[in-house]
Design a protein around this motif. Structure first.
Motif, short mmCIF file in Angstrom:
data_model
loop_
_atom_site.label_atom_id
_atom_site.label_comp_id
_atom_site.label_asym_id
_atom_site.label_seq_id
_atom_site.Cartn_x
_atom_site.Cartn_y
_atom_site.Cartn_z
N GLY A 203 0.90 -0.45 -0.06
CA GLY A 203 -0.06 0.03 0.44
C GLY A 203 1.01 1.52 -0.15
N VAL A 204 -0.05 2.78 0.70
CA VAL A 204 1.02 3.32 0.19
C VAL A 204 1.46 4.02 1.90
N LYS A 205 2.13 4.44 2.30
CA LYS A 205 2.80 5.07 3.40
C LYS A 205 3.12 6.67 3.47
N ILE A 206 2.12 7.55 4.58
CA ILE A 206 2.45 8.78 4.58
C ILE A 206 2.73 8.92 6.22
N PRO A 207 3.67 10.48 6.02
CA PRO A 207 4.03 10.99 7.31
C PRO A 207 2.72 10.87 8.54
N ALA A 208 3.34 10.59 9.51
CA ALA A 208 2.96 10.51 10.81
C ALA A 208 2.85 11.50 11.59
N PRO A 209 2.11 12.19 12.41
CA PRO A 209 1.72 12.70 12.89
C PRO A 209 2.97 13.50 14.05
N TYR A 210 3.98 13.76 13.67
CA TYR A 210 5.13 13.66 14.58
C TYR A 210 5.53 15.28 14.89
N CYS A 211 4.56 15.83 16.05
CA CYS A 211 5.11 17.18 15.83
C CYS A 211 6.15 17.36 16.20
N HIS A 212 7.34 16.19 17.17
CA HIS A 212 8.45 16.84 18.07
C HIS A 212 9.39 17.12 16.39
N ARG A 213 9.47 16.40 15.34
CA ARG A 213 9.28 16.37 13.96
C ARG A 213 9.28 16.70 13.37
N CYS A 214 8.24 17.35 12.65
CA CYS A 214 7.40 17.26 11.94
C CYS A 214 7.58 17.64 10.81
N PHE A 215 7.49 16.34 9.81
CA PHE A 215 7.77 15.87 7.99
C PHE A 215 7.66 17.81 7.32
N TYR A 216 6.77 18.04 7.25
CA TYR A 216 6.19 18.97 6.86
C TYR A 216 7.13 20.65 7.67
N GLY A 217 7.95 20.37 8.53
CA GLY A 217 8.38 21.25 9.06
C GLY A 217 7.22 23.27 9.99
N GLN A 218 6.65 22.12 10.51
CA GLN A 218 5.36 22.65 10.76
C GLN A 218 5.12 23.11 12.55
N ASN A 219 4.73 23.83 13.30
CA ASN A 219 4.20 24.15 14.19
C ASN A 219 2.79 23.90 14.64
N TYR A 220 2.60 23.13 15.45
CA TYR A 220 1.04 23.19 15.95
C TYR A 220 1.09 23.87 17.06
N PRO A 221 -0.73 24.29 16.86
CA PRO A 221 -1.09 24.24 16.25
C PRO A 221 -1.28 24.95 14.69
N ASP A 222 -1.03 25.74 15.10
CA ASP A 222 -1.10 26.70 13.52
C ASP A 222 -0.23 25.56 12.85
N CYS A 223 -0.18 24.69 12.76
CA CYS A 223 0.02 24.06 11.17
C CYS A 223 -1.21 23.19 10.70
N GLY A 224 -2.02 23.87 11.78
CA GLY A 224 -3.59 23.54 10.66
C GLY A 224 -4.19 21.74 10.40
N LEU A 225 -3.00 21.09 11.49
CA LEU A 225 -3.06 19.62 10.70
C LEU A 225 -2.82 18.76 9.68
N MET A 226 -2.03 19.91 9.10
CA MET A 226 -1.79 18.63 8.03
C MET A 226 -0.73 17.84 7.63
N CYS A 227 0.12 17.52 8.16
CA CYS A 227 -0.62 16.18 8.25
C CYS A 227 -1.73 14.98 7.71
#
Length: 430
Positions: A156-180
């Motif tokens: 199947g398909v792998k997608i980035p985990a909701p790993y806020c400490h090392r965000c795949f998308y370089g975002q910061n919660y909660p300003d990220c809007g749950l991009m993951c």
């Protein structure tokens, strides 16, 4: 049998009983005792040799050690009923024919595929869903598949985990809007084959590093899956049965699954047994489509019955939540005092210490050294994330841990961190 060789009486030899376990304590043959801070391999929610479960197994052994599922099916359904009564909304059916989480997760995928007529499964980076070729392929760590070509197909398909400490998308919660979560739809459109039956998720990513998804993540995931007709499989092999302070880990994190898999803790003291719970319309498998020789064997059912009686009790769970909060507070204080720890995270009795180097990068080597020193110097048993490839030290004592044992665990861990910090500052070999 030769007359000169008498039959065994069933008494354990010294070699077979040389290692003993009671509660959180392991006693080695030389008399050394270890304090187990990780519940075996996370499969001992009631610790070693919990009397009520051991008594149930012993009693069952006097009647029948093995029976095929033809004779145990009714008992299995009765045994799992107390869990269904406390399951997330809509989960009312159960399949009890597995002895391990790996095959329970395969069963869940089979259910999803047959019910939807679709083929693919989405899973998360850093996830862990089992040891078989198929569940290794589902899991989000390439090192586990690298030597096995057959594990490369059908994953199947792998997608980035909701790993806020090392965000795949370089975002910061909660300003990220749950991009993951939102980016899942991009993977559906551009990375899948257009035939996604299910997404499989852990309420807390255990082996991946005790990653706790941020508030709102699972609610967003549910909305996306509903829009696309995708089922959600909650892999609760590590988080279920009280580990997060609730019977089901899903309930602690806002996850509404269609299918739940349980194993590890279901046997209380390490007795292998697994179950798959589901919404009634997903009870689609024929017996011949997923069944194992020792599935629903009477010894395992006896252990499961006795374990559920303890873990499903509201007062017991309230104590787990209290002790889990105590453990978390102690570990967070410890983390503030150590330059090696960049984050402490967890829920209930499931915690992890993220170990980083001076520039904030993951430091798996130091995490392994902390675990080695804890065992050698403090007689404390810890475990690493990602089979030692990861940088998180996991702390998950049995749910029956006493307050003084929780304090003892954190004090031994504090001394361990001090030793390792000193090694690093003096340049000592690791």
């Amino acid at each position: 049998m030769s007359a000169s060789k008498p039959a065994r009486t069933g008494t354990l030899t010294d070699a077979r009983r040389s290692i003993r376990g009671r509660g959180l304590t392991i006693e080695l043959p030389d008399g050394t005792t270890l304090l187990d801070a990780v519940s075996g391999t996370f499969n001992l929610p009631l610790g070693y040799s919990y009397p009520g479960v051991v008594a149930a197994i012993r009693e069952q052994a006097t009647h029948a050690v093995h029976l095929s599922s033809e004779f145990t099916g009714e008992r299995a359904q009765a045994a799992v009923r107390p869990l269904l009564e406390k399951a997330p909304p809509g989960i009312t059916k159960a399949w009890v024919r597995d002895i391990t989480g790996s095959t329970a997760n395969e069963c869940a995928v089979r259910i999803a595929q047959k019910a939807t007529g679709r083929r693919e499964v989405l899973s998360l980076f850093l996830s862990h869903h089992g040891q078989t070729l198929f569940t290794t392929a589902l899991s989000g760590n390439s090192f586990r598949r690298s030597a096995f070509p057959a594990a490369q197909s059908g994953s199947g398909v792998k997608i980035p985990a909701p790993y806020c400490h090392r965000c795949f998308y370089g975002q910061n919660y909660p300003d990220c809007g749950l991009m993951c979560a939102d980016r899942m739809e991009d993977f559906l459109e551009f990375a899948s084959g257009g035939s996604v039956a299910a997404v499989i998720v852990e309420p807390v990513l255990g082996n991946g590093g005790n990653i706790v998804p941020p508030p709102g993540y699972f609610e967003r995931l549910r909305d996306i899956c509903d829009r696309h007709g995708i089922l959600i499989i909650a892999d609760e092999v590590q988080t279920g049965l009280g580990r997060l302070g609730t019977v089901f880990g899903s309930s602690a994190v806002g996850l509404r699954p269609d299918i739940i898999t349980l194993a590890k803790g279901l046997g209380g003291v390490g007795m292998p047994i697994a179950a798959v719970l589901m919404r009634p319309e997903l009870d689609v498998l024929a017996a011949f489509e997923h069944s194992f020789t020792s599935g629903a064997n009477p010894l395992a059912l006896a252990a499961m019955e006795a374990t559920i009686e303890v873990i499903a009790d509201d007062e017991f769970l309230a104590e787990v939540r209290r002790k889990g909060a105590e453990l978390g507070d102690l570990l967070k204080d410890l983390g503030k005092q150590s330059a090696l720890v960049s984050e402490v995270r967890g829920l209930g009795m499931m915690w992890g210490l993220e170990i980083s180097d001076s520039d904030g990068s993951p430091d798996a080597a130091t995490a392994r050294e902390i675990i080695r020193v804890a065992r050698a110097e403090e007689r404390l048993v810890l475990r690493p994330s990602r089979y030692g490839f990861g940088n998180v030290v996991k702390v998950r004592p049995a749910l029956v841990a006493r307050d003084d044992e929780i304090t003892d665990i954190t004090e031994r861990l504090a001394r361990t961190l001090t030793r390792v910090e000193k090694q690093i500052s003096t340049g000592a070999n690791r």
